[in-house]
Scaffold this motif. Structure first.
Motif, short mmCIF file in Angstrom:
data_model
loop_
_atom_site.label_atom_id
_atom_site.label_comp_id
_atom_site.label_asym_id
_atom_site.label_seq_id
_atom_site.Cartn_x
_atom_site.Cartn_y
_atom_site.Cartn_z
N LEU A 173 -0.33 -0.14 -13.13
CA LEU A 173 0.29 -1.42 -13.85
C LEU A 173 0.74 -2.63 -13.04
CD1 LEU A 173 2.79 -0.47 -16.99
CD2 LEU A 173 0.72 -2.12 -17.32
N THR A 174 1.48 -1.65 -11.86
CA THR A 174 2.07 -2.41 -11.51
C THR A 174 2.52 -2.16 -9.67
OG1 THR A 174 4.33 -1.73 -11.17
CG2 THR A 174 4.05 -3.68 -12.86
N ARG A 175 1.45 -0.53 -9.11
CA ARG A 175 2.09 0.06 -7.87
C ARG A 175 3.53 -0.67 -7.81
NH1 ARG A 175 -2.77 1.99 -6.23
NH2 ARG A 175 -2.28 2.21 -4.65
N GLY A 176 4.03 -0.21 -8.24
CA GLY A 176 5.51 -0.69 -7.87
C GLY A 176 6.19 -2.70 -7.35
N GLY A 177 5.06 -2.84 -7.29
CA GLY A 177 5.59 -4.72 -7.79
C GLY A 177 6.32 -5.35 -8.51
N PRO A 178 6.35 -6.51 -8.32
CA PRO A 178 6.31 -6.79 -7.43
C PRO A 178 7.49 -7.13 -6.04
CG PRO A 178 7.29 -8.65 -8.75
CD PRO A 178 6.64 -7.15 -9.59
N GLY A 179 6.88 -6.76 -4.88
CA GLY A 179 7.67 -6.54 -4.27
C GLY A 179 8.02 -5.00 -4.07
N PHE A 180 9.64 -3.91 -4.38
CA PHE A 180 9.85 -2.88 -5.19
C PHE A 180 10.83 -2.88 -6.54
CE2 PHE A 180 9.16 -2.38 -0.31
CZ PHE A 180 8.10 -1.22 -0.01
N ARG A 181 10.51 -3.90 -6.39
CA ARG A 181 11.28 -4.13 -8.25
C ARG A 181 10.46 -3.79 -9.10
NH1 ARG A 181 14.09 -9.12 -8.84
NH2 ARG A 181 14.50 -9.80 -6.98
N THR A 182 9.43 -2.41 -9.73
CA THR A 182 9.27 -1.62 -10.33
C THR A 182 8.75 0.09 -9.49
OG1 THR A 182 6.80 -2.37 -10.21
CG2 THR A 182 9.14 -3.94 -11.71
N ILE A 183 9.47 0.29 -8.39
CA ILE A 183 9.03 1.45 -7.80
C ILE A 183 9.68 2.33 -8.14
CG2 ILE A 183 11.09 0.87 -5.46
CD1 ILE A 183 7.68 2.36 -5.54
N LEU A 184 9.12 3.26 -8.13
CA LEU A 184 9.95 4.42 -8.96
C LEU A 184 9.72 5.87 -7.40
CD1 LEU A 184 8.23 4.33 -12.48
CD2 LEU A 184 10.96 3.95 -11.89
N PRO A 185 10.48 6.78 -8.24
CA PRO A 185 10.86 8.28 -6.53
C PRO A 185 9.18 8.82 -7.02
CG PRO A 185 12.81 7.89 -8.16
CD PRO A 185 11.77 6.43 -8.65
N GLY A 186 8.68 8.96 -8.18
CA GLY A 186 7.58 10.35 -8.50
C GLY A 186 6.29 8.66 -7.98
N LEU A 187 6.21 7.05 -7.79
CA LEU A 187 5.39 6.70 -7.59
C LEU A 187 5.65 6.20 -6.18
CD1 LEU A 187 3.44 4.50 -7.98
CD2 LEU A 187 5.02 2.45 -8.11
N TRP A 188 6.59 6.56 -4.89
CA TRP A 188 7.15 6.55 -3.98
C TRP A 188 6.55 8.18 -3.69
CZ3 TRP A 188 6.73 2.36 -0.22
CH2 TRP A 188 7.70 3.26 0.51
N MET A 189 6.98 9.07 -3.70
CA MET A 189 6.01 10.00 -3.47
C MET A 189 4.46 10.67 -3.69
SD MET A 189 6.83 13.72 -5.68
CE MET A 189 5.85 13.20 -6.70
N TYR A 190 4.01 9.72 -4.52
CA TYR A 190 2.40 9.68 -4.64
C TYR A 190 2.11 9.04 -3.98
CZ TYR A 190 -2.05 8.15 -5.96
OH TYR A 190 -3.37 7.72 -6.60
N PHE A 191 2.87 8.04 -3.05
CA PHE A 191 2.37 6.86 -2.13
C PHE A 191 1.89 7.22 -0.77
CE2 PHE A 191 3.72 2.58 -4.40
CZ PHE A 191 1.93 2.56 -4.78
N ASN A 192 3.33 8.48 -0.48
CA ASN A 192 3.54 9.39 0.70
C ASN A 192 2.53 10.02 0.29
OD1 ASN A 192 6.07 8.15 2.55
ND2 ASN A 192 6.62 8.06 0.53
N ALA A 193 2.25 10.82 -0.41
CA ALA A 193 1.41 12.11 -0.30
C ALA A 193 -0.50 11.52 -0.40
CB ALA A 193 1.66 12.20 -1.14
N PHE A 194 -1.01 10.53 -0.82
CA PHE A 194 -2.10 10.31 -0.65
C PHE A 194 -2.34 8.88 -0.07
CE2 PHE A 194 -0.72 12.47 -4.59
CZ PHE A 194 -1.62 13.83 -3.98
N SER A 195 -1.34 7.76 0.58
CA SER A 195 -2.02 6.75 1.53
C SER A 195 -0.95 7.35 3.14
CB SER A 195 -0.97 5.91 0.43
OG SER A 195 -1.54 5.26 -0.98
N PHE A 196 0.20 7.28 2.68
CA PHE A 196 0.56 7.35 4.21
C PHE A 196 0.59 9.09 4.88
CE2 PHE A 196 3.84 4.90 1.98
CZ PHE A 196 2.85 3.32 1.75
N GLN A 197 -0.54 9.75 3.93
CA GLN A 197 -0.65 11.38 4.38
C GLN A 197 0.56 12.27 4.92
OE1 GLN A 197 -3.76 13.04 3.44
NE2 GLN A 197 -4.14 10.92 3.03
N ARG A 198 1.94 11.52 4.39
CA ARG A 198 3.14 12.09 4.70
C ARG A 198 3.34 13.21 3.49
NH1 ARG A 198 8.36 8.67 6.52
NH2 ARG A 198 8.66 10.40 7.72
N MET A 199 3.08 14.48 3.89
CA MET A 199 3.07 15.29 2.36
C MET A 199 4.01 16.30 2.70
SD MET A 199 1.51 16.41 -0.20
CE MET A 199 -0.39 16.15 0.82
#
Length: 304
Positions: A242-268
């Motif tokens: 839906l929003t990918r955590g946006g606009p800004g970080f208004r809809t960010i979730l811990p699970g979504l931030w975990m996903y971004f760090n694992a598969f977008s930022f490669q910080r497993m």
């Protein structure tokens, strides 16, 4: 007990253990081992394809200082509490209305109608809400314009003030088929003798529901609260679509931030630390729910 009798009993139960062993082996391989790997990896500075370096609790300390930590947990708490509230009201109301029908055929038809929508994948329903309901020319905005409230029309998922509430209302009117059936099964399991005794005592309507039926549905309430809390803490795929955590970080979730760090930022390693913290949170909330939310049968056992 003689050694011969012990051997005989062991010989009787061994085939039963053999039947359940493959299930435990598969659970261990595909559920327990990944968790243990994630827990161990959370203590390392580990990037996919790179070298790993032991850093202890640094990942956990970094996440506690992360600027997304408080907003993401606040959003998660809001959505989880909102969905717990809806699962305690709307499916129960629908189940009680169906249970109150005099025709068994009508009960069957209505149960079937509420069950049919579950064949639609959850992500498909989410995308339908995004494209057909929250779109600039979607159902919500066009309805507002039709009734002369066009000034309230907006991009519901792009407006920082409305995005989180808009996500919460996805799934309205919240009468999920499985939830309705769980409550309906609880209502049908209430003995006829209890229903008859309540009727003889003059309990009818809402009085009967709140004093007789609702206390006997606490087992179903406990189950649905646990499932809703677990789903709320773990969820991220709907927000990703839906929003990918946006606009800004208004809809960010811990699970979504975990996903971004694992598969977008490669910080497993950092992502695993977030996952372990979510696991601890789920475990704590589940224990609290199991301890303090008691069914009528459990309360009777405690008194005796």
């Amino acid at each position: 007990m003689t050694s011969q009798r012990r051997f005989s009993r062991l010989a009787q139960v061994l085939p039963l253990y053999g039947l359940i062993t493959p299930t435990f082996v598969l659970l261990g391989i595909f559920s327990l081992l990944p968790f243990l790997w994630a827990f161990w990896t959370s203590f390392f500075d580990y990037e996919v394809g790179g070298e790993s370096r032991f850093i202890g609790l640094a990942n956990y300390a970094e996440y506690l200082r992360d600027p997304t930590f408080l907003p993401s947990f606040g959003n998660m708490a809001f959505l989880t509490l909102f969905h717990v509230g809806t699962v305690l009201i709307f499916p129960l109301l629908v189940a009680r209305l169906i249970f109150g029908l005099s025709s068994e055929r009508a009960r069957y038809v209505y149960r079937l109608l509420f069950l049919v929508p579950i064949v639609v994948p959850g992500i498909a329903g989410t995308l339908i809400w995004r494209g057909l309901i929250y779109n600039d020319q979607g159902l919500v905005n066009e309805t507002l314009r039709a009734f002369g409230f066009g000034g309230y029309a907006r991009g519901w998922l792009s407006d920082p003030q409305a995005a989180l509430a808009a996500v919460a209302f996805i799934g309205f009117p919240f009468a999920g088929g499985i939830n309705v059936l769980i409550y309906y099964a609880g209502l049908t399991s209430i003995p006829e003798s209890v229903q008859d005794a309540a009727q003889l005592d003059g309990a009818t309507g809402l009085g009967k529901f709140f004093r007789v039926e609702a206390p006997l549905l606490m087992s179903q309430v406990k189950l649905l609260v646990i499932l809703t809390v677990i789903g709320g803490v773990q969820s991220f795929e709907g927000m990703l679509a839906l929003t990918r955590g946006g606009p800004g970080f208004r809809t960010i979730l811990p699970g979504l931030w975990m996903y971004f760090n694992a598969f977008s930022f490669q910080r497993m390693g950092y992502a695993c630390a977030i996952g372990v913290m979510l696991f601890i949170l789920i475990l704590g909330l589940t224990v609290i729910n199991m301890k303090y939310v008691r069914s009528a049968e459990e309360r009777m056992e405690a008194r005796s």
